[in-house]
Design an enzyme around this catalytic site. Structure first.
Site, PDB file in Angstrom:
ATOM      1  N   SER A  15       9.580  -0.404  -0.589  1.00  0.00           N
ATOM      2  CA  SER A  15       9.316  -1.058   0.691  1.00  0.00           C
ATOM      3  C   SER A  15      10.471  -1.999   1.004  1.00  0.00           C
ATOM      4  O   SER A  15      10.695  -2.983   0.299  1.00  0.00           O
ATOM      5  CB  SER A  15       7.999  -1.840   0.610  1.00  0.00           C
ATOM      6  N   HIS A  40      10.141   3.107   2.616  1.00  0.00           N
ATOM      7  CA  HIS A  40       8.942   2.639   3.320  1.00  0.00           C
ATOM      8  C   HIS A  40       9.345   1.482   4.230  1.00  0.00           C
ATOM      9  O   HIS A  40       9.922   0.495   3.765  1.00  0.00           O
ATOM     10  CB  HIS A  40       7.918   2.197   2.277  1.00  0.00           C
ATOM     11  N   ASP A  42       8.052  -1.271   6.917  1.00  0.00           N
ATOM     12  CA  ASP A  42       6.854  -1.956   7.406  1.00  0.00           C
ATOM     13  C   ASP A  42       7.096  -2.540   8.788  1.00  0.00           C
ATOM     14  O   ASP A  42       7.884  -3.468   8.955  1.00  0.00           O
ATOM     15  CB  ASP A  42       6.471  -3.076   6.435  1.00  0.00           C
ATOM     16  N   MET A  44       5.470  -4.600  11.725  1.00  0.00           N
ATOM     17  CA  MET A  44       4.344  -5.522  11.993  1.00  0.00           C
ATOM     18  C   MET A  44       4.576  -6.205  13.337  1.00  0.00           C
ATOM     19  O   MET A  44       5.698  -6.609  13.642  1.00  0.00           O
ATOM     20  CB  MET A  44       4.256  -6.592  10.910  1.00  0.00           C
ATOM     21  N   HIS A  73       5.317   2.497   8.287  1.00  0.00           N
ATOM     22  CA  HIS A  73       3.962   1.986   8.164  1.00  0.00           C
ATOM     23  C   HIS A  73       3.724   1.050   9.337  1.00  0.00           C
ATOM     24  O   HIS A  73       4.237  -0.065   9.365  1.00  0.00           O
ATOM     25  CB  HIS A  73       3.831   1.256   6.814  1.00  0.00           C
ATOM     26  N   MET A  75       1.876  -1.366  11.219  1.00  0.00           N
ATOM     27  CA  MET A  75       0.811  -2.378  11.236  1.00  0.00           C
ATOM     28  C   MET A  75       0.823  -3.034  12.608  1.00  0.00           C
ATOM     29  O   MET A  75       1.227  -4.186  12.778  1.00  0.00           O
ATOM     30  CB  MET A  75       1.043  -3.382  10.104  1.00  0.00           C
ATOM     31  N   MET A 144      -4.590   1.006   1.415  1.00  0.00           N
ATOM     32  CA  MET A 144      -3.980  -0.319   1.198  1.00  0.00           C
ATOM     33  C   MET A 144      -4.627  -0.974  -0.017  1.00  0.00           C
ATOM     34  O   MET A 144      -5.854  -1.060  -0.113  1.00  0.00           O
ATOM     35  CB  MET A 144      -4.169  -1.206   2.427  1.00  0.00           C
ATOM     36  N   ASP A 178      -0.275   1.174  -1.415  1.00  0.00           N
ATOM     37  CA  ASP A 178       0.725   0.211  -0.952  1.00  0.00           C
ATOM     38  C   ASP A 178       0.188  -1.197  -1.139  1.00  0.00           C
ATOM     39  O   ASP A 178      -0.869  -1.532  -0.611  1.00  0.00           O
ATOM     40  CB  ASP A 178       1.009   0.492   0.535  1.00  0.00           C
TER      41      ASP A 178
HETATM   42  C1  DX5 Z   1       2.181  -5.136   3.084  1.00  0.00           C
HETATM   43  C2  DX5 Z   1       3.119  -3.997   3.214  1.00  0.00           C
HETATM   44  C3  DX5 Z   1       3.719  -3.530   1.960  1.00  0.00           C
HETATM   45  C4  DX5 Z   1       4.515  -4.532   1.195  1.00  0.00           C
HETATM   46  C5  DX5 Z   1       4.310  -4.230  -0.255  1.00  0.00           C
HETATM   47  O1  DX5 Z   1       1.501  -5.280   4.275  1.00  0.00           O
HETATM   48  O2  DX5 Z   1       2.473  -2.898   3.802  1.00  0.00           O
HETATM   49  O3  DX5 Z   1       4.479  -2.333   2.162  1.00  0.00           O
HETATM   50  O4  DX5 Z   1       5.882  -4.519   1.482  1.00  0.00           O
HETATM   51  O5  DX5 Z   1       4.925  -5.203  -0.982  1.00  0.00           O
HETATM   52  P1  DX5 Z   1       4.608  -5.461  -2.526  1.00  0.00           P
HETATM   53  O6  DX5 Z   1       4.988  -4.232  -3.250  1.00  0.00           O
HETATM   54  O7  DX5 Z   1       5.469  -6.626  -2.834  1.00  0.00           O
HETATM   55  O8  DX5 Z   1       3.139  -5.760  -2.622  1.00  0.00           O
HETATM   56 ZN    ZN Z   2       3.549  -0.986   3.851  1.00  0.00          ZN
END
Ligand code: DX5
Ligand code: ZN
Length: 219
Positions: A15, A40, A42, A44, A73, A75, A144, A178
Site C-alpha cells: 500500500s 495498492h 488508497d 480517500m 481502493h 474509500m 477490511m 487490507d
Molecule cells: C486503510 C487502507 C490500507 C492501509 C493499510 O484504510 O485501506 O490500505 O494503507 O496500511 P497498514 O498495512 O499499515 O495497515
Molecule cells: Zn487500502
C-alpha cells in the site's frame, strides 16, 4: 466469471499510503523491484472516511512512471462518480465499498465496461451476507481487517471468519485483506483463505525492501 478459473495466485500488494509520498514514483519502482505483484493505491475523499489522500491526477502522474498493476481502493462516497476518471488515469482494478453504493451490480458493470477489474470492499461492521448475489459480478472481494481511513492500525482477527466463509463457498475467488498485515497476521489470513495481501507499514518500514519483503516463492 473470475471464481470459475481453476487456480488462484497468492499475491502481495504494497500500500503506497505508507511510502514516502513525496517520492511516489521511486517508491513505486522500489516496491516493484522488490517483487510486489501489484501496487495498492488508497483513494480517500474525506467523506466516506475521515482522511484525504490522493485521486486521479496523482494516479495519472504515477502511471507515466510505472507499468505496475494499479489496484485502486476507493474509500469514497459516490464511487460511480470516479470510475471513468480512474480508468483514464491508468487504474487497473477499481475496488468500491459496498457501503457507498445503492446499486453495486450496476456499478460493477460500469467498471467492467471501462476495462478495469472489479473489486468490492466490506468495512468491518458489514455482514458478509451483504455480498449475496454480487460475487458473480466481481473479480475480487476485499475484506477490511481494520477500519478504513488510516494505515498502521491493529489487525482485527475476527474478520478472518468472513474470509473463511467466502473461501468455503468460492474456491477460486480472489479474496483480499487490507489493514494490519505483517509477517504474522499474513500467515493467519492466508490460512483462512485470503490470496491477495495488502500491506503498508509492515512493508515500507524496511529501508531495504528487496532484502526484507516478498521472499516467498512465486507460484
Ligand atoms: C486503510 C487502507 C490500507 C492501509 C493499510 O484504510 O485501506 O490500505 O494503507 O496500511 P497498514 O498495512 O499499515 O495497515
Ligand atoms: Zn487500502
Amino acid at each position: 466469471m473470475p471464481f470459475k478459473k481453476n487456480i488462484i495466485r497468492m499475491e502481495i500488494g504494497p500500500s503506497l499510503l505508507a511510502s514516502d509520498l513525496s517520492n511516489l514514483a521511486s517508491e513505486a519502482e522500489r516496491a516493484v523491484q522488490a517483487g510486489a505483484d501489484y501496487l495498492h493505491i488508497d483513494v480517500m475523499d474525506g467523506h466516506f472516511v475521515p482522511n484525504i489522500t490522493l485521486g486521479p491526477p496523482v494516479i495519472k502522474s504515477l502511471r507515466a512512471h510505472s507499468d505496475a498493476f494499479f489496484d485502486c481502493h476507493m474509500m469514497v462516497a459516490n464511487p460511480e462518480q470516479w470510475a471513468n476518471e480512474i480508468a483514464i488515469s491508468g487504474g487497473n482494478r477499481y475496488t468500491f465499498h459496498l457501503e457507498a453504493t445503492k446499486e453495486p451490480i450496476k456499478l460493477a458493470k460500469q467498471i467492467k465496461n471501462l476495462k478495469m477489474e472489479v473489486g468490492v470492499a466490506l468495512k468491518p461492521a458489514t455482514e458478509i451476507t451483504a455480498l449475496d448475489g454480487l460475487i458473480e459480478h466481481v473479480d475480487l472481494v476485499l475484506i477490511m481487517t481494520v477500519e478504513p481511513g488510516f494505515g498502521g492500525q491493529k489487525f482485527m482477527h475476527q474478520m478472518l471468519s468472513k474470509v473463511e466463509y467466502l473461501r468455503r463457498r468460492y474456491k477460486t475467488l480472489n479474496i483480499q485483506v487490507d489493514g494490519g498485515l505483517n509477517s504474522e497476521t499474513l500467515e493467519k489470513a492466508a490460512k483462512a483463505g485470503a490470496n491477495s495481501i495488502v500491506a503498508g507499514s509492515s512493508v515500507f518500514s524496511y529501508k531495504d525492501l528487496k532484502k526484507n519483503c516478498f521472499t516467498r516463492e512465486k507460484n
